[in-house]
Motif scaffolding. Sequence first.
Motif, short mmCIF file in Angstrom:
data_model
loop_
_atom_site.label_atom_id
_atom_site.label_comp_id
_atom_site.label_asym_id
_atom_site.label_seq_id
_atom_site.Cartn_x
_atom_site.Cartn_y
_atom_site.Cartn_z
N ARG A 73 -4.42 -44.28 11.30
CA ARG A 73 -3.36 -43.27 11.28
C ARG A 73 -3.67 -42.20 10.24
NH1 ARG A 73 1.72 -44.40 9.22
NH2 ARG A 73 0.55 -45.25 7.46
N ASP A 74 -4.15 -42.62 9.07
CA ASP A 74 -4.47 -41.66 8.01
C ASP A 74 -5.64 -40.77 8.40
OD1 ASP A 74 -2.41 -42.71 6.55
OD2 ASP A 74 -3.69 -43.93 5.24
N ARG A 75 -6.61 -41.33 9.10
CA ARG A 75 -7.74 -40.51 9.57
C ARG A 75 -7.27 -39.47 10.58
NH1 ARG A 75 -12.58 -44.45 11.34
NH2 ARG A 75 -13.69 -42.44 11.47
N MET A 76 -6.30 -39.83 11.38
CA MET A 76 -5.74 -38.87 12.33
C MET A 76 -4.92 -37.81 11.60
SD MET A 76 -4.61 -41.37 15.51
CE MET A 76 -4.28 -40.01 16.65
N ARG A 77 -4.14 -38.21 10.63
CA ARG A 77 -3.33 -37.26 9.88
C ARG A 77 -4.19 -36.23 9.14
NH1 ARG A 77 1.29 -40.86 6.75
NH2 ARG A 77 2.73 -41.16 8.52
N ASN A 78 -5.38 -36.65 8.72
CA ASN A 78 -6.24 -35.78 7.92
C ASN A 78 -7.20 -34.94 8.75
OD1 ASN A 78 -5.16 -36.68 5.47
ND2 ASN A 78 -6.51 -38.47 5.44
N ASP A 79 -7.05 -35.00 10.07
CA ASP A 79 -7.88 -34.20 10.96
C ASP A 79 -6.97 -33.27 11.77
OD1 ASP A 79 -10.71 -34.04 12.51
OD2 ASP A 79 -9.07 -34.02 13.99
N PRO A 80 -7.29 -31.97 11.89
CA PRO A 80 -6.39 -31.05 12.61
C PRO A 80 -6.08 -31.49 14.04
CG PRO A 80 -8.07 -29.82 11.40
CD PRO A 80 -8.46 -31.27 11.31
N GLU A 81 -7.11 -31.90 14.78
CA GLU A 81 -6.88 -32.31 16.17
C GLU A 81 -6.16 -33.65 16.22
OE1 GLU A 81 -9.46 -32.40 20.34
OE2 GLU A 81 -10.29 -31.54 18.51
N GLY A 82 -6.53 -34.57 15.33
CA GLY A 82 -5.85 -35.85 15.28
C GLY A 82 -4.39 -35.71 14.89
N TYR A 83 -4.11 -34.82 13.93
CA TYR A 83 -2.73 -34.60 13.50
C TYR A 83 -1.90 -34.05 14.66
CZ TYR A 83 1.24 -32.83 10.83
OH TYR A 83 2.50 -32.57 10.37
N ARG A 84 -2.49 -33.15 15.45
CA ARG A 84 -1.76 -32.59 16.60
C ARG A 84 -1.46 -33.67 17.63
NH1 ARG A 84 -3.32 -29.15 20.93
NH2 ARG A 84 -5.47 -29.13 20.19
N ILE A 85 -2.39 -34.60 17.79
CA ILE A 85 -2.16 -35.72 18.72
C ILE A 85 -0.99 -36.56 18.24
CG2 ILE A 85 -3.16 -37.87 19.61
CD1 ILE A 85 -5.90 -36.43 19.51
N LEU A 86 -0.93 -36.84 16.94
CA LEU A 86 0.19 -37.61 16.39
C LEU A 86 1.52 -36.90 16.58
CD1 LEU A 86 -1.18 -39.07 13.02
CD2 LEU A 86 -0.60 -40.34 15.10
N GLN A 87 1.49 -35.57 16.49
CA GLN A 87 2.72 -34.81 16.62
C GLN A 87 3.18 -34.73 18.08
OE1 GLN A 87 4.55 -33.54 13.87
NE2 GLN A 87 3.09 -34.95 12.94
N GLU A 88 2.25 -34.51 18.99
CA GLU A 88 2.60 -34.27 20.40
C GLU A 88 2.67 -35.56 21.22
OE1 GLU A 88 -0.03 -31.28 21.94
OE2 GLU A 88 0.46 -29.84 20.34
N ARG A 89 2.04 -36.63 20.75
CA ARG A 89 2.09 -37.94 21.40
C ARG A 89 1.71 -37.90 22.90
NH1 ARG A 89 5.44 -41.35 18.18
NH2 ARG A 89 5.10 -40.69 16.02
N PRO A 90 0.55 -37.37 23.25
CA PRO A 90 0.17 -37.37 24.66
C PRO A 90 -0.07 -38.80 25.15
CG PRO A 90 -1.70 -36.77 23.30
CD PRO A 90 -0.52 -36.83 22.38
#
Length: 274
Positions: A98-115
Amino acid sequence: MLRAVAVRVPLLRAMRGAPGRAGLGRAVPRAEEEEEEEEEEQHMGRVPLYPGHIPTSLLQKALLAAGSACTALWDPYRHDMVAVLGETTGCLALPKLRDRMRNDPEGYRILQERPRIRLSTLDMARLRGLPGGTLGREYIRFLEDNKVSPDTRMPAKFVDDEELAYVIQRYREVHDLMHTLLGMPTNMLGEVVVKWFEAVQTGLPMCVLGAAFGPVRLNARKLQVLATELLPWAVRSGLNASCVLNVYYEQRWEQSVESLREEIGIFPPPAVRV
């Protein structure tokens, strides 16, 4: 320990006092009291945190992990048991992912949009019409050739954090895309290779377990191919690649598999029969 927790709840309620009357402290409005009680129950793991969530204690998680591990080792195609194992043993690996996703622009967008990757979210006709070699076309080819569906991925149930539940759900739904990118079928050898790659990438105990014990079901020829060709490549690719959960695959359907591999850092698969 459980007895102490059980005593703590009525004790706190007694300290608050009855609704509308002064207890040992200030008077607490009923709505605020109910909200505090709900937060306390969530903290104790009693209230579902998301649709389908089943609150469980550490002991219950340990029992589920042991049972699902035994069943999954006996029958690696029991995806329901593999899913339970991943949820009950991922308490350390999932926050790191989760932290690796939060610290990456594309990963963070995935966490926000939840596709979500499901048949209901895929334009199958469009993906089938894409040129060969594109991610979308090869993904559909993989699903059809191996007779699998993204809808078979179980929803998370035992992860006691709503965001982490999505992380493991995302991991499950991109698993078939890992097969596509790695060029691996769904037979036992192909699954073992993908599990080695995922174990290096994610650190999830269920991937490590599958990678370690999966080879016992392979014959001598496949074991030799695994040891000399596929395993070194899978581990090297897993170490070299960026986090595979940080790719918004739904927006990459038209990109070629070859260029996406290069972008992520996955080396071309060995030219061997799997």
